[in-house]
Design a protein around this motif. Structure first.
Motif, PDB file in Angstrom:
ATOM      1  N   ALA A 167      15.697  47.420 -51.280  1.00 59.22           N
ATOM      2  CA  ALA A 167      14.627  47.509 -50.284  1.00 59.22           C
ATOM      3  C   ALA A 167      13.936  48.874 -50.319  1.00 59.22           C
ATOM      4  CB  ALA A 167      15.188  47.242 -48.892  1.00 59.22           C
ATOM      5  N   TRP A 168      14.690  49.929 -50.615  1.00 63.87           N
ATOM      6  CA  TRP A 168      14.143  51.289 -50.646  1.00 63.87           C
ATOM      7  C   TRP A 168      13.575  51.662 -52.016  1.00 63.87           C
ATOM      8  CZ3 TRP A 168      13.903  55.565 -47.198  1.00 63.87           C
ATOM      9  CH2 TRP A 168      14.348  55.302 -45.903  1.00 63.87           C
ATOM     10  N   SER A 169      13.756  50.836 -53.019  1.00 62.03           N
ATOM     11  CA  SER A 169      13.468  51.231 -54.405  1.00 62.03           C
ATOM     12  C   SER A 169      12.006  51.621 -54.631  1.00 62.03           C
ATOM     13  CB  SER A 169      13.855  50.089 -55.361  1.00 62.03           C
ATOM     14  OG  SER A 169      13.125  48.910 -55.060  1.00 62.03           O
ATOM     15  N   ASP A 170      11.057  51.020 -53.896  1.00 61.51           N
ATOM     16  CA  ASP A 170       9.652  51.365 -54.086  1.00 61.51           C
ATOM     17  C   ASP A 170       9.298  52.734 -53.520  1.00 61.51           C
ATOM     18  OD1 ASP A 170       9.114  48.977 -55.361  1.00 61.51           O
ATOM     19  OD2 ASP A 170       8.557  47.936 -53.523  1.00 61.51           O
ATOM     20  N   VAL A 171      10.110  53.230 -52.600  1.00 61.45           N
ATOM     21  CA  VAL A 171       9.823  54.512 -51.952  1.00 61.45           C
ATOM     22  C   VAL A 171      10.740  55.616 -52.450  1.00 61.45           C
ATOM     23  CG1 VAL A 171       9.704  55.713 -49.729  1.00 61.45           C
ATOM     24  CG2 VAL A 171       9.000  53.324 -49.892  1.00 61.45           C
ATOM     25  N   LEU A 172      12.034  55.314 -52.550  1.00 64.98           N
ATOM     26  CA  LEU A 172      13.024  56.327 -52.877  1.00 64.98           C
ATOM     27  C   LEU A 172      14.240  55.664 -53.499  1.00 64.98           C
ATOM     28  CD1 LEU A 172      13.792  59.402 -52.468  1.00 64.98           C
ATOM     29  CD2 LEU A 172      14.886  58.688 -50.342  1.00 64.98           C
ATOM     30  N   SER A 173      14.823  56.327 -54.501  1.00 63.37           N
ATOM     31  CA  SER A 173      16.047  55.809 -55.115  1.00 63.37           C
ATOM     32  C   SER A 173      17.234  56.241 -54.252  1.00 63.37           C
ATOM     33  CB  SER A 173      16.192  56.368 -56.539  1.00 63.37           C
ATOM     34  OG  SER A 173      17.402  55.925 -57.124  1.00 63.37           O
ATOM     35  N   VAL A 174      17.915  55.263 -53.662  1.00 64.40           N
ATOM     36  CA  VAL A 174      19.029  55.551 -52.760  1.00 64.40           C
ATOM     37  C   VAL A 174      20.302  54.905 -53.296  1.00 64.40           C
ATOM     38  CG1 VAL A 174      17.559  55.762 -50.722  1.00 64.40           C
ATOM     39  CG2 VAL A 174      18.509  53.539 -51.321  1.00 64.40           C
ATOM     40  N   GLU A 175      21.430  55.444 -52.856  1.00 64.11           N
ATOM     41  CA  GLU A 175      22.744  54.926 -53.241  1.00 64.11           C
ATOM     42  C   GLU A 175      23.554  54.641 -51.978  1.00 64.11           C
ATOM     43  OE1 GLU A 175      23.799  54.033 -56.116  1.00 64.11           O
ATOM     44  OE2 GLU A 175      22.054  54.734 -57.240  1.00 64.11           O
ATOM     45  N   PRO A 176      23.605  53.381 -51.537  1.00 68.38           N
ATOM     46  CA  PRO A 176      24.378  53.050 -50.333  1.00 68.38           C
ATOM     47  C   PRO A 176      25.881  53.202 -50.572  1.00 68.38           C
ATOM     48  CG  PRO A 176      22.793  51.315 -50.898  1.00 68.38           C
ATOM     49  CD  PRO A 176      22.884  52.221 -52.065  1.00 68.38           C
ATOM     50  N   GLU A 177      26.576  53.680 -49.540  1.00 68.43           N
ATOM     51  CA  GLU A 177      28.034  53.846 -49.606  1.00 68.43           C
ATOM     52  C   GLU A 177      28.634  53.399 -48.273  1.00 68.43           C
ATOM     53  OE1 GLU A 177      31.399  57.385 -50.041  1.00 68.43           O
ATOM     54  OE2 GLU A 177      29.294  57.805 -50.502  1.00 68.43           O
ATOM     55  N   PHE A 178      29.316  52.275 -48.284  1.00 65.81           N
ATOM     56  CA  PHE A 178      29.915  51.710 -47.071  1.00 65.81           C
ATOM     57  C   PHE A 178      31.173  52.497 -46.712  1.00 65.81           C
ATOM     58  CE2 PHE A 178      32.345  48.659 -44.571  1.00 65.81           C
ATOM     59  CZ  PHE A 178      31.367  48.119 -43.742  1.00 65.81           C
ATOM     60  N   GLU A 179      31.280  52.931 -45.434  1.00 67.72           N
ATOM     61  CA  GLU A 179      32.412  53.747 -45.010  1.00 67.72           C
ATOM     62  C   GLU A 179      33.436  52.964 -44.196  1.00 67.72           C
ATOM     63  OE1 GLU A 179      30.615  57.119 -43.023  1.00 67.72           O
ATOM     64  OE2 GLU A 179      30.773  58.294 -44.862  1.00 67.72           O
ATOM     65  N   GLY A 180      32.995  52.032 -43.366  1.00 67.36           N
ATOM     66  CA  GLY A 180      33.934  51.283 -42.547  1.00 67.36           C
ATOM     67  C   GLY A 180      33.249  50.691 -41.334  1.00 67.36           C
ATOM     68  N   ILE A 181      34.044  50.049 -40.463  1.00 75.50           N
ATOM     69  CA  ILE A 181      33.491  49.418 -39.262  1.00 75.50           C
ATOM     70  C   ILE A 181      34.249  49.892 -38.031  1.00 75.50           C
ATOM     71  CG2 ILE A 181      32.714  47.372 -40.523  1.00 75.50           C
ATOM     72  CD1 ILE A 181      35.108  45.875 -39.435  1.00 75.50           C
ATOM     73  N   GLU A 182      33.518  49.866 -36.893  1.00 77.09           N
ATOM     74  CA  GLU A 182      34.091  50.168 -35.593  1.00 77.09           C
ATOM     75  C   GLU A 182      33.748  49.018 -34.648  1.00 77.09           C
ATOM     76  OE1 GLU A 182      35.962  52.546 -34.490  1.00 77.09           O
ATOM     77  OE2 GLU A 182      35.864  54.097 -36.035  1.00 77.09           O
ATOM     78  N   THR A 183      34.692  48.660 -33.788  1.00 73.17           N
ATOM     79  CA  THR A 183      34.441  47.592 -32.821  1.00 73.17           C
ATOM     80  C   THR A 183      34.107  48.122 -31.434  1.00 73.17           C
ATOM     81  OG1 THR A 183      36.817  47.441 -32.363  1.00 73.17           O
ATOM     82  CG2 THR A 183      35.917  45.971 -34.048  1.00 73.17           C
ATOM     83  N   ASN A 184      34.378  49.399 -31.206  1.00 67.98           N
ATOM     84  CA  ASN A 184      34.085  50.009 -29.907  1.00 67.98           C
ATOM     85  C   ASN A 184      33.044  51.105 -30.102  1.00 67.98           C
ATOM     86  OD1 ASN A 184      33.987  51.078 -27.353  1.00 67.98           O
ATOM     87  ND2 ASN A 184      36.174  51.544 -27.211  1.00 67.98           N
ATOM     88  N   PRO A 185      31.780  50.876 -29.727  1.00 70.38           N
ATOM     89  CA  PRO A 185      30.738  51.887 -29.938  1.00 70.38           C
ATOM     90  C   PRO A 185      31.017  53.204 -29.230  1.00 70.38           C
ATOM     91  CG  PRO A 185      29.782  49.769 -29.346  1.00 70.38           C
ATOM     92  CD  PRO A 185      31.255  49.658 -29.115  1.00 70.38           C
ATOM     93  N   ALA A 186      31.743  53.150 -28.112  1.00 70.50           N
ATOM     94  CA  ALA A 186      32.008  54.374 -27.342  1.00 70.50           C
ATOM     95  C   ALA A 186      32.849  55.373 -28.131  1.00 70.50           C
ATOM     96  CB  ALA A 186      32.702  54.022 -26.035  1.00 70.50           C
ATOM     97  N   LEU A 187      33.617  54.889 -29.085  1.00 75.69           N
ATOM     98  CA  LEU A 187      34.462  55.784 -29.877  1.00 75.69           C
ATOM     99  C   LEU A 187      33.703  56.467 -31.003  1.00 75.69           C
ATOM    100  CD1 LEU A 187      37.691  53.583 -30.167  1.00 75.69           C
ATOM    101  CD2 LEU A 187      37.198  55.409 -28.528  1.00 75.69           C
ATOM    102  N   ASN A 188      32.495  56.022 -31.258  1.00 73.25           N
ATOM    103  CA  ASN A 188      31.702  56.595 -32.352  1.00 73.25           C
ATOM    104  C   ASN A 188      30.728  57.626 -31.789  1.00 73.25           C
ATOM    105  OD1 ASN A 188      30.882  56.363 -35.309  1.00 73.25           O
ATOM    106  ND2 ASN A 188      28.922  56.116 -34.256  1.00 73.25           N
ATOM    107  N   GLN A 189      31.077  58.877 -31.900  1.00 71.93           N
ATOM    108  CA  GLN A 189      30.247  59.971 -31.389  1.00 71.93           C
ATOM    109  C   GLN A 189      29.839  60.875 -32.548  1.00 71.93           C
ATOM    110  OE1 GLN A 189      29.167  60.045 -28.333  1.00 71.93           O
ATOM    111  NE2 GLN A 189      30.424  58.325 -27.625  1.00 71.93           N
TER     112      GLN A 189
END
Length: 331
Positions: A167-189
């Motif tokens: 999706a970004w290839s026409d604007v910028l070459s990006v490299e996505p890197e998945f880190e993990g998931i959280e189920t409680n948004p309050a813990l992500n600060q």
């Protein structure tokens, strides 16, 4: 430019002032309302209209890409649309999403920091239901995520994040890197509460169910590449790349073109009578000596000067100079 009133409008305005139907203060207040625009200094607008417009193009393309991906996974029609893109604060974004939810953390090099992609539980359980043989219909109750659920949804969400590269290839070459998931948004600060972010909301329709996906991009992540999110830079860079690629193709195709090369040993003039009486073994005297340099003609034009010789068992010539005047004239 201010609107010009007609004579009838001026007369009606003066009549209203004289009768007391309209007060001068009301005219002044109305003009001030049009000139004054509210601005919240606690959440400054750091994304310009050009930045938002470019992001709209990127994520409108992204919605089509993941719609095809999800349709291939669940074997049914999936519609994904870009609903809106707006600037907000990190605190407002965290308050707008449900708890619990599926909050995916990922990086998008060369963007700095961690980006967030929220896939709510309604979307998550519907995907899991379909992949495990269900119909994917109805409303799903909120429950804790099992290890099997987590593994399935991580695989799906990793692919959703990976498709950002295209999706970004026409604007910028990006490299996505998945880190993990959280189920409680309050813990992500990961950011300060008032840190400006851009919120991208996508609607997903699978069967009869419709839900939303939210992506949060902090201003700090795109601050270094903001100039590339401007239309003029985007198309200028695209034009330069296309021009260089076109030139390379032209040169490559020209190198394949075959041109005739002839070596002129010398010239001589004879009469028609002598020409008609020439037989095998006759000698024709040329206007050059055996050690004189020869002219090499490319497409009947002199381009090189060479000397004759033998290459193995064949005759050949060795180029000793280039006829630059003739070459420059042709160019």
């Amino acid at each position: 430019m201010a609107d010009v009133l007609s004579q009838s409008e001026i007369d009606a305005l003066l009549l209203a002032l004289d009768s007391g139907e309209l007060k001068p203060e009301e005219i002044t207040n109305e003009e001030e309302k049009q000139k004054v625009k509210l601005y919240d200094f606690r959440s400054p607008q750091k994304f310009s209209k050009d930045h938002i417009r470019t992001l709209e193009l990127i994520y409108d393309n992204y919605s089509r890409i993941i719609a095809n991906y999800l349709a291939a996974q669940v074997r049914t029609t999936v519609k994904v649309n870009l609903e809106y893109i707006e600037q907000t604060t990190y605190e407002e974004f965290m308050h707008s999403i449900s708890n619990p939810t599926i909050l995916n953390l990922f990086k998008l090099q060369p963007l700095s920091g961690t980006l967030l992609f929220e896939t709510n539980q309604q979307f998550t359980y519907q995907i899991i239901d379909i992949l495990l043989g269900g119909k994917g219909e109805g409303v799903y109750k909120t429950r804790s995520i099992s290890d099997i659920d987590r593994n399935i949804i991580m695989k799906i969400n990793q692919a959703l994040v990976a498709h950002l590269k295209l999706a970004w290839s026409d604007v910028l070459s990006v490299e996505p890197e998945f880190e993990g998931i959280e189920t409680n948004p309050a813990l992500n600060q990961t950011l300060a509460p008032h840190e400006p972010v851009v919120l991208i909301t996508l609607s997903v329709e699978i069967g009869k169910n419709s839900t939303f996906l939210n992506m949060c991009i902090p201003y700090l992540s795109v601050e270094k590449i903001l100039d590339k999110l401007v239309f003029s830079y985007w198309y200028q860079e695209s034009d330069e790349n296309d021009k260089a690629e076109t030139q390379e193709k032209i040169v490559e195709n020209l190198n394949k073109v075959e041109v005739p090369i002839n070596v002129l040993l010398g010239k001589s003039q004879i009469s028609v009578h002598d020409f008609l009486s020439v037989m095998t073994g006759d000698v024709i005297t040329l206007d050059t000596k055996c050690d004189d340099p020869l002219k090499v003609l490319v497409d009947n034009k002199v381009h090189y000067i060479a000397k004759p010789g033998v290459v193995g068992k064949k005759l050949g010539v060795q180029v000793i100079s280039v006829n630059n005047e003739e070459v420059d004239g042709d160019d």
